[in-house]
Design an enzyme around this catalytic site. Sequence first.
Site, PDB file in Angstrom:
ATOM      1  N   ASP A 123       0.846  -1.196   0.000  1.00 35.29           N
ATOM      2  CA  ASP A 123       0.000   0.000   0.000  1.00 35.29           C
ATOM      3  C   ASP A 123       0.882   1.247   0.000  1.00 35.29           C
ATOM      4  O   ASP A 123       2.014   1.202   0.481  1.00 35.29           O
ATOM      5  CB  ASP A 123      -0.833   0.107   1.289  1.00 35.29           C
TER       6      ASP A 123
HETATM    7  N1  URA Z   1      -1.140  -5.923   3.976  1.00 34.44           N
HETATM    8  C1  URA Z   1      -1.607  -4.665   3.966  1.00 34.44           C
HETATM    9  O1  URA Z   1      -2.629  -4.370   4.578  1.00 34.44           O
HETATM   10  N2  URA Z   1      -0.908  -3.735   3.281  1.00 34.44           N
HETATM   11  C2  URA Z   1       0.219  -4.003   2.602  1.00 34.44           C
HETATM   12  O2  URA Z   1       0.814  -3.098   2.000  1.00 34.44           O
HETATM   13  C3  URA Z   1       0.691  -5.317   2.616  1.00 34.44           C
HETATM   14  C4  URA Z   1      -0.003  -6.265   3.312  1.00 34.44           C
END
Ligand code: URA
Length: 244
Positions: free
Chosen positions: A113
Amino acid sequence: MAKPPTSRVDKLLSSMGYGSRNEMLQLAKAGRITLDGTVLSDASIRIPVTPDLPNRMKIDGQPLDPVAGLVILLHKPLGMTCSHKEAGPLVYDSLPPRWRQRSPAISTIGRLDKQTTGLLLLTDDGALLHRVISPKRHVAKTYHARLARPLTGSEAALFASGDMMLEGEAKPLAPAQLQVLSETEALLTVTEGRYHQVRRMFAATGNHVEDLHRVRLGGLSLPKSLSPGQWVLLDEDQIAQIFS
Ligand code: URA
């Protein structure tokens, strides 16, 4: 051992983002390309494309970029997006600008993310990319999560159960391992890559992830010496460690 592929020099350099094939022919004519210390004035010749080429070929005295088949380990900074297209800062901005023009293109292996930091792999090797993200391989990913509220003590069993359901999904999550570090900090290891998985897992327990940082992928750890935005190229042994 299999023979390395060969390529015309102009085509090779153009595929690495140095410019058009015509520009590469002109660059060679101007004496700006050397191979093994000798000026290579005709870029229409074919050469074997071997991984040691960056040690042997120079452009304006600078070593050639890595040839195709590269794997990059990036310390993803906060606020950068794993997308080729979106507006705003992209993880690709951490790499040399010329690398945006490479063909095959460099892509992230899975995604983090925008608000997640840490270990991110990128490659131009499509087969490798699919092997790493394939659900059949169960490549483990470990995240350090800092939480808004204290852990209750029931999370580890729920995450490890193999029957935790995320909202809107039909299939339970594969067992995941929680290692509690403090009241509000934990390491979580998952083998899947569902959308916002770690944040949603903690949200399902009534908590909220404040900071998320990936520290490990397969047998690779994020080197402590690598600051956000810095990256390294992986060698063959390190690439193999992804699956160990
Ligand atoms: N899980 C999440 O919530 N975000 C990420 O970036 C990776 C795994």
